[in-house]
Design a protein around this motif. Structure first.
Motif, PDB file in Angstrom:
ATOM      1  N   TRP A  81      17.939 -89.122  -9.575  1.00 58.74           N
ATOM      2  CA  TRP A  81      18.420 -87.814  -9.201  1.00 58.74           C
ATOM      3  C   TRP A  81      17.521 -86.935  -8.068  1.00 58.74           C
ATOM      4  CZ3 TRP A  81      23.166 -86.268 -10.257  1.00 58.74           C
ATOM      5  CH2 TRP A  81      23.735 -86.868 -10.935  1.00 58.74           C
ATOM      6  N   ARG A  82      16.181 -87.474  -7.976  1.00 62.38           N
ATOM      7  CA  ARG A  82      15.373 -86.700  -7.025  1.00 62.38           C
ATOM      8  C   ARG A  82      14.637 -88.148  -6.257  1.00 62.38           C
ATOM      9  NH1 ARG A  82      12.469 -82.135 -10.341  1.00 62.38           N
ATOM     10  NH2 ARG A  82      11.240 -81.676  -8.231  1.00 62.38           N
ATOM     11  N   PRO A  83      15.322 -88.644  -5.662  1.00 62.01           N
ATOM     12  CA  PRO A  83      14.805 -89.773  -4.753  1.00 62.01           C
ATOM     13  C   PRO A  83      13.867 -88.950  -3.641  1.00 62.01           C
ATOM     14  CG  PRO A  83      17.147 -89.465  -3.888  1.00 62.01           C
ATOM     15  CD  PRO A  83      16.980 -88.423  -5.182  1.00 62.01           C
ATOM     16  N   LEU A  84      13.772 -88.106  -3.352  1.00 64.57           N
ATOM     17  CA  LEU A  84      13.171 -87.436  -2.342  1.00 64.57           C
ATOM     18  C   LEU A  84      11.768 -86.900  -3.005  1.00 64.57           C
ATOM     19  CD1 LEU A  84      15.682 -85.715   0.137  1.00 64.57           C
ATOM     20  CD2 LEU A  84      14.561 -88.090   0.129  1.00 64.57           C
ATOM     21  N   ASP A  85      11.441 -87.023  -4.298  1.00 63.50           N
ATOM     22  CA  ASP A  85      10.266 -86.565  -4.609  1.00 63.50           C
ATOM     23  C   ASP A  85       9.133 -87.218  -3.919  1.00 63.50           C
ATOM     24  OD1 ASP A  85      11.220 -84.788  -6.291  1.00 63.50           O
ATOM     25  OD2 ASP A  85      10.716 -85.913  -8.301  1.00 63.50           O
TER      26      ASP A  85
END
Length: 279
Positions: free
Chosen positions: A262-266
């Motif tokens: 859900w948060r691949p850009l973290d």
């Protein structure tokens, strides 16, 4: 023929007048000093000012100890309700690491929110030092002759090729016991080495994933070691630490996978504080 048992080590390191200084406290304090040094060193690399880490130790350590004691006393209330004068005698042993972790995390989140940087990053920096401290701290249990396993035999202990001083300390009131303190210490320190070797690998850990890796490693080992112990905190027929280990193990794996999805850009752990603050 085995070497005869000569006697257990004293839990008291030395006395200062009426004050008894115990090995338990010395060992725990030593673990905290080493952990603080390593956390400050790593924090600088990740852009965390050392004052933030010192403040975390200053506030987090006493609250963690209090929470660890409260956790222990709550699940041993049948005893402490009849011995209220024993509730505060923390130097005799009787703290629960899961209670301490809860207290430390609450302080850490509060501090990070107030200072405006990621609690995930701080927990990643701290995680390897925490599991190292747990591994060292088990030797305090060793000196107190606690956190041991079920009764065993002298021949079994010799089959583990243990040093004689460990075997001596596992001879308690006429019976030999499994050195579960040692099993957990080895497991924790192995986890510490692995995290230290892996956490600087580029594009391996997203922010928060060193924490999850620590929880997965620790809870997996703790589940099996807890099953060997004779002093487990119980809730009815349930070993509290075993069920909490199950929750942490599977919860950490699920949370880690969901965050990746859900948060691949973290940010990556190695990005430190150079990016904008992520909750």
């Amino acid at each position: 023929m085995f070497t005869p048992i000569l006697g257990a080590l004293s839990p008291i390191a030395f006395t200062l007048g009426p004050i008894e200084v115990r090995w338990y406290g010395i060992i725990i304090a030593s673990a905290v000093v080493i952990a603080t040094y390593l956390a400050v060193r790593e924090g600088k690399k990740r852009g965390i000012a050392e004052d933030n880490i010192y403040d975390l130790i200053l506030w987090g350590l006493p609250i963690a100890i209090i929470c660890a004691r409260i956790y222990y006393v709550v699940f041993q209330w049948s005893y402490y309700s009849q011995n209220l004068n024993q509730v505060y005698r923390i130097w005799d042993g009787g703290i629960a690491i899961y209670g301490g972790l809860i207290g430390a995390v609450l302080v850490l989140i509060t501090l990070c929110k107030k200072r405006g940087f990621s609690p995930w990053l701080m927990m990643d920096v701290a995680a390897p030092t925490v599991i190292m401290s747990q591994g060292i701290g088990r030797w305090g249990n060793f000196m107190n002759q606690e956190a041991h396993g079920r009764a065993t035999t002298l021949s079994f202990l010799h089959s583990l090729h243990l040093p004689e001083f460990i075997i001596q300390q596992m001879y308690i009131k006429g019976t030999y016991y499994q050195p579960t303190f040692l099993y957990e210490s080895v497991w924790d320190l192995t986890g510490f080495v692995l995290l230290m070797l892996l956490r600087h690998r580029k594009n391996l850990f997203k922010r928060g994933e060193i924490l999850f890796s620590y929880l997965i490693w620790y809870s997996f080992g703790r589940f099996f070691i807890e099953g060997m112990r004779t002093d487990s905190l119980m809730l009815g027929p349930i070993r509290v630490s075993q069920w909490l280990s199950v929750i942490l193990f599977f919860g950490s794996i699920i949370w880690l996978l969901l965050r990746r999805y859900w948060r691949p850009l973290d940010p990556w752990y190695l990005d430190g504080t150079d990016d904008t603050y992520h909750k």
